[in-house]
Write a protein that holds these residues in place. Structure first.
Motif, PDB file in Angstrom:
ATOM      1  N   GLY A  50     -32.951  59.075  36.092  1.00  0.00           N
ATOM      2  CA  GLY A  50     -33.551  59.925  36.583  1.00  0.00           C
ATOM      3  C   GLY A  50     -33.963  61.103  35.899  1.00  0.00           C
ATOM      4  O   GLY A  50     -35.249  61.936  36.112  1.00  0.00           O
TER       5      GLY A  50
ATOM      6  N   PRO B 220     -28.005  55.494  35.892  1.00  0.00           N
ATOM      7  CA  PRO B 220     -28.932  56.002  36.912  1.00  0.00           C
ATOM      8  C   PRO B 220     -29.366  57.701  36.604  1.00  0.00           C
ATOM      9  O   PRO B 220     -30.534  57.864  37.039  1.00  0.00           O
ATOM     10  CB  PRO B 220     -28.220  55.869  38.349  1.00  0.00           C
TER      11      PRO B 220
ATOM     12  N   ARG C  64     -25.211  61.144  44.359  1.00  0.00           N
ATOM     13  CA  ARG C  64     -26.584  61.506  43.936  1.00  0.00           C
ATOM     14  C   ARG C  64     -27.183  60.185  43.561  1.00  0.00           C
ATOM     15  O   ARG C  64     -28.583  60.231  43.321  1.00  0.00           O
ATOM     16  CB  ARG C  64     -26.844  62.625  43.110  1.00  0.00           C
ATOM     17  N   CYS C  65     -26.572  59.098  43.555  1.00  0.00           N
ATOM     18  CA  CYS C  65     -26.975  57.812  43.093  1.00  0.00           C
ATOM     19  C   CYS C  65     -27.453  56.659  44.152  1.00  0.00           C
ATOM     20  O   CYS C  65     -27.052  56.690  45.053  1.00  0.00           O
ATOM     21  CB  CYS C  65     -25.866  56.991  42.349  1.00  0.00           C
ATOM     22  N   ARG C  66     -28.780  56.479  43.817  1.00  0.00           N
ATOM     23  CA  ARG C  66     -29.338  55.461  44.809  1.00  0.00           C
ATOM     24  C   ARG C  66     -28.758  53.943  44.640  1.00  0.00           C
ATOM     25  O   ARG C  66     -28.923  53.159  45.769  1.00  0.00           O
ATOM     26  CB  ARG C  66     -30.946  55.262  44.395  1.00  0.00           C
ATOM     27  N   HIS C  67     -28.041  53.725  43.673  1.00  0.00           N
ATOM     28  CA  HIS C  67     -27.463  52.575  43.374  1.00  0.00           C
ATOM     29  C   HIS C  67     -26.087  52.425  43.860  1.00  0.00           C
ATOM     30  O   HIS C  67     -25.228  51.521  43.527  1.00  0.00           O
ATOM     31  CB  HIS C  67     -27.392  51.898  42.199  1.00  0.00           C
TER      32      HIS C  67
ATOM     33  N   GLU D  67     -40.677  63.064  40.170  1.00  0.00           N
ATOM     34  CA  GLU D  67     -39.503  62.495  40.998  1.00  0.00           C
ATOM     35  C   GLU D  67     -38.459  63.437  40.603  1.00  0.00           C
ATOM     36  O   GLU D  67     -38.152  64.216  39.383  1.00  0.00           O
ATOM     37  CB  GLU D  67     -39.039  61.239  40.146  1.00  0.00           C
TER      38      GLU D  67
END
Length: 309
Positions: A235, A231, A275-278, A254
């Motif tokens: 990013g 991820p 900080r990870c969306r997953h 982004e």
């Protein structure tokens, strides 16, 4: 105690360019300087591990043995030439000092070599400009002087620590082309430290992505841009400005939310999890190992395959 670099394992083959990429403070420069033991010791120290150069471990070598390797076998191009070049000596004297130290040349022969090296890196009137001081050169020309100094003893490998950071894009391109030309001509290996993904795409054969002192992904350059698995790497790539969008299509750049964790007290598990969306609870439970997710493609993420799918 701060572990600025923690368990980093990077290999560079002959004639290969490997880029180490990541944001400021991730450990890129410390990694580069540690190879030649250029970190200040103390307070810095190598706690464990090895630095293998052609089968020889550099960690236990005394200072005199390391001086014989620096410049002669492994050259180093520093990030900011104005603070790396001595302002009270001519550039010719500074290149000649390196040559005399390792090649045993006379002063005159060493100055001739210095002029040859300046001409090799495309500095006009090289035979005259060896007598100039660093402040008489532009930023791009000073960087060329640093490259000439690093290559003056025909090393087998060059480490370049963000050699284009303070330069405009035109000069950046010239410096990168010059490094690639020298690599092709001399057959040397290059370890290039950068935070610019555009430089990576243009220069590297293989890419190592670092985050908070650790390697989180490693892959051939084409594979990394086509199929980033971590991820954080995704990013970084999403944050690159797009030039292929229509003029009427407005899109915000982004950004990766949050900040890099403090290395004084790093979090448990994956250092990118906050900080990870997953991220899932499993991400904070244990540190993910750097594993091979595909041939030649390593990633430190337990959800890599699911994210890629």
């Amino acid at each position: 105690m701060v572990r600025a670099v923690d368990g980093v394992d990077i290999g560079v083959d002959r004639g290969e360019t490997v880029c180490v990429v990541g944001e400021s403070g991730c450990g890129k420069t410390v990694t580069a300087k540690t190879v030649l033991k250029l970190i200040d010791m103390p307070p810095g120290r190598i706690v464990a591990g090895s630095i293998l150069w052609q089968g020889r471990d550099l960690v236990p070598l005394p200072p005199a043995a390391m001086r014989a390797i620096r410049s002669k076998e492994i050259g180093f191009i520093f990030q900011e030439p104005m603070t790396s070049l001595n302002p009270v000596y001519t550039v010719g004297d500074q290149i000649a000092e390196t040559v005399r130290q390792h090649e045993g040349m006379s002063r005159r022969a060493a100055m001739d070599r210095a002029a040859e090296m300046l001409a090799l890196v495309n500095i006009p009137n090289a035979s005259r400009r060896v007598h100039d001081y660093p402040h008489q050169f532009s930023g791009g020309m000073r960087q060329r002087v640093m490259i000439a100094m690093a290559l003056s003893c025909n090393p087998k490998m060059v480490i370049a620590d963000e050699p284009t950071t303070a330069l405009d894009v035109t000069i950046q391109a010239q410096i990168l082309d010059l490094l690639n030309e020298m690599k092709q001509r001399l057959g040397m290996a290059v370890l290039l430290i950068t935070h610019a993904m555009g430089v990576v795409a243009e220069t590297a054969q293989r890419v190592v992505v670092m985050y908070a002192g650790k390697v989180v992904e490693e892959a051939p350059v084409g594979e990394l841009f086509a199929r980033p698995l971590h991820p954080y790497t995704q990013g970084l790539i999403r944050s690159i400005p797009r030039l292929d969008l229509a003029a009427t299509e407005h899109r915000r750049l982004e950004a990766i939310p949050g900040t890099v964790p403090s290395l004084l007290n790093p979090p448990a598990g994956c250092r990118f999890a906050a900080r990870c969306r997953h991220a899932t609870p499993e991400c904070s439970a244990a540190e993910p190992p750097l594993r091979e997710a595909a041939p030649g493609h390593k990633v430190a993420c337990i959800h890599a395959e699911a994210i890629a799918a």
